[in-house]
Design a protein around this motif. Structure first.
Motif, short mmCIF file in Angstrom:
data_model
loop_
_atom_site.label_atom_id
_atom_site.label_comp_id
_atom_site.label_asym_id
_atom_site.label_seq_id
_atom_site.Cartn_x
_atom_site.Cartn_y
_atom_site.Cartn_z
N ILE A 1 0.86 -1.19 0.00
CA ILE A 1 0.00 0.00 0.00
C ILE A 1 0.90 1.24 0.00
O ILE A 1 1.84 1.33 0.79
CB ILE A 1 -0.92 0.02 1.25
N THR A 2 0.62 2.17 -0.90
CA THR A 2 1.38 3.42 -0.97
C THR A 2 0.63 4.50 -0.19
O THR A 2 -0.54 4.79 -0.50
CB THR A 2 1.55 3.85 -2.44
N VAL A 3 1.31 5.07 0.80
CA VAL A 3 0.66 6.08 1.65
C VAL A 3 0.96 7.48 1.09
O VAL A 3 2.11 7.85 0.89
CB VAL A 3 1.14 5.95 3.11
N VAL A 4 -0.13 8.22 0.84
CA VAL A 4 -0.03 9.50 0.14
C VAL A 4 -0.41 10.65 1.07
O VAL A 4 -1.38 10.56 1.83
CB VAL A 4 -1.00 9.52 -1.08
N GLY A 5 0.34 11.75 0.99
CA GLY A 5 -0.03 13.01 1.64
C GLY A 5 -0.22 14.06 0.56
O GLY A 5 0.50 14.07 -0.43
N ILE A 6 -1.21 14.93 0.76
CA ILE A 6 -1.55 15.91 -0.28
C ILE A 6 -1.23 17.33 0.18
O ILE A 6 -1.67 17.75 1.26
CB ILE A 6 -3.07 15.84 -0.62
N ILE A 7 -0.49 18.08 -0.62
CA ILE A 7 -0.31 19.52 -0.35
C ILE A 7 -1.34 20.26 -1.20
O ILE A 7 -1.44 20.02 -2.41
CB ILE A 7 1.10 19.99 -0.72
N GLY A 8 -2.11 21.14 -0.54
CA GLY A 8 -3.24 21.78 -1.23
C GLY A 8 -4.50 20.96 -0.99
O GLY A 8 -5.40 20.90 -1.82
N TYR A 9 -4.53 20.34 0.20
CA TYR A 9 -5.58 19.37 0.54
C TYR A 9 -6.99 19.93 0.38
O TYR A 9 -7.90 19.23 -0.06
CB TYR A 9 -5.35 18.89 1.98
N THR A 10 -7.21 21.20 0.76
CA THR A 10 -8.57 21.75 0.73
C THR A 10 -8.94 22.31 -0.64
O THR A 10 -10.05 22.78 -0.83
CB THR A 10 -8.72 22.89 1.77
N GLY A 11 -8.01 22.28 -1.59
CA GLY A 11 -8.26 22.88 -2.90
C GLY A 11 -9.12 21.98 -3.79
O GLY A 11 -9.45 20.85 -3.42
N ARG A 12 -9.47 22.51 -4.95
CA ARG A 12 -10.29 21.74 -5.91
C ARG A 12 -9.61 20.42 -6.26
O ARG A 12 -10.21 19.35 -6.19
CB ARG A 12 -10.51 22.56 -7.20
N MET A 13 -8.31 20.49 -6.61
CA MET A 13 -7.61 19.26 -6.99
C MET A 13 -7.31 18.40 -5.76
O MET A 13 -7.42 17.17 -5.83
CB MET A 13 -6.30 19.61 -7.72
N GLY A 14 -6.94 19.04 -4.65
CA GLY A 14 -6.64 18.27 -3.43
C GLY A 14 -7.81 17.38 -3.04
O GLY A 14 -7.63 16.19 -2.73
N GLN A 15 -9.01 17.92 -3.10
CA GLN A 15 -10.20 17.15 -2.73
C GLN A 15 -10.50 16.05 -3.76
O GLN A 15 -10.88 14.94 -3.40
CB GLN A 15 -11.40 18.08 -2.54
N ALA A 16 -10.30 16.37 -5.03
CA ALA A 16 -10.54 15.35 -6.08
C ALA A 16 -9.55 14.19 -5.92
O ALA A 16 -9.90 13.02 -6.09
CB ALA A 16 -10.40 15.99 -7.47
N ILE A 17 -8.31 14.51 -5.54
CA ILE A 17 -7.29 13.47 -5.34
C ILE A 17 -7.63 12.62 -4.11
O ILE A 17 -7.52 11.39 -4.14
CB ILE A 17 -5.88 14.10 -5.25
N ALA A 18 -8.07 13.28 -3.04
CA ALA A 18 -8.46 12.54 -1.83
C ALA A 18 -9.56 11.52 -2.18
O ALA A 18 -9.50 10.36 -1.76
CB ALA A 18 -8.93 13.51 -0.75
N ARG A 19 -10.54 11.94 -2.98
CA ARG A 19 -11.64 11.03 -3.36
C ARG A 19 -11.11 9.89 -4.24
O ARG A 19 -11.52 8.74 -4.12
CB ARG A 19 -12.75 11.79 -4.11
N SER A 20 -10.17 10.23 -5.10
CA SER A 20 -9.64 9.22 -6.02
C SER A 20 -8.83 8.16 -5.24
O SER A 20 -8.87 6.97 -5.59
CB SER A 20 -8.74 9.93 -7.04
#
Ligand code: NAD
Length: 243
Positions: free
Chosen positions: A3-22
């Motif tokens: 399992i690859t563990v991911v952290g997102i910079i720009g988490y609350t942004g349009r792309m950050g949220q789309a990536i979290a859902r993905s």
């Protein structure tokens, strides 16, 4: 299964949220949290099982790969912090200055780094078509015009993708015809690019249209999982797809 563990910079942004859902629907990726600006943090983030913070030092040690969709002025700083922690760094942030790219290349000596102005998987195919068309038209009298259309909040123009497509045209024609650029910022358009090859009385239009941010998010997550398993180096989406 790894399992690859991911952290997102720009988490609350349009792309950050789309990536979290993905990531939620990806079989081998897991989200550990995200970094955002202090003013966008809320109580909901404090109560979240994820690490949502304005301090990358709290998040990065828990990740295998950092995915950055934030702002070009901060991407180099986050890349350096990722390198200090020995974590892979994928950036989809556009509008980077030359110094920003230089930092990404510098840290790529220590960690795997991928920068892509467009993480849609089919853009690699579009770029190849543009390269091929430009090569075939190399000795003829024609103009290359690149039009990008995006939502009203997009800050950079021309878009990073438009510049990438222009680069593909120049690779194909070996610099014989320089592309010109035009940008439209309107409403909620997610991302449309037209590369026009116009001669006397005729035009070829190679068009790439994205109607849902999910497309960028899915490509970013696939690329992040791939990147986490690579050696240090500077990579592009073409490397992920093997094209
Ligand atoms: P957005 O404005 O909706 O989100 C930006 C996020 O970055 C927010 O969470 C904001 O808090 C955070 N941020 C900004 N400055 C920060 C700082 N100093 N410290 C920490 N966090 C900070 O923007 P968006 O539409 O999600 O786009 C983000 C970037 O991704 C842009 O550069 C955009 O052009 C690019 N983008 C790339 C692709 C691609 O396929 N590569 C696709 C769409 C957008």
């Amino acid at each position: 299964m790894t399992i690859t563990v991911v952290g997102i910079i720009g988490y609350t942004g349009r792309m950050g949220q789309a990536i979290a859902r993905s990531i939620e629907s990806h079989p081998t990726a897991a989200l550990c949290g995200g970094v955002t600006r202090k003013q966008t943090l809320s109580e909901q983030h404090e109560n979240s099982p994820l690490i949502v913070t304005d301090n990358p030092e709290e998040l990065f040690p828990h990740c295998d790969v950092i995915v950055d969709f934030s702002h070009p002025t901060v991407t180099p700083m986050f890349a350096r912090i990722a390198a200090q922690h020995g974590k892979a760094f994928l950036s989809g942030t556009t509008g980077l200055e030359e110094e920003g790219y230089a930092v990404l290349k510098e840290v790529a000596e220590k960690i795997p780094v991928l920068h892509a102005a467009n993480t849609s998987l089919s853009l690699a195919v579009t770029r190849r078509l543009v390269r091929q068309a430009a090569a075939l038209l190399k000795d003829l009298d024609y103009d290359i015009s690149i039009l990008d259309k995006h939502h009203r909040w997009k800050k950079d123009a021309p878009s990073g993708t438009a510049l990438t497509l222009g680069q593909s045209a120049l690779e194909g024609n070996e610099g014989t015809h320089e592309p010109t650029y035009a940008s439209i910022r309107s409403g909620a358009i997610v991302g449309e690019h037209d590369v026009l090859f116009s001669g006397a009385g005729e035009t070829i239009n190679i068009q790439h249209t994205v109607t849902d941010r999910k497309v960028f998010a899915r490509g970013a997550v696939q690329a992040a999982v791939w990147l986490a398993a690579q050696k240090p180096g500077f990579y592009a989406m073409d490397d992920v797809l093997g094209v």
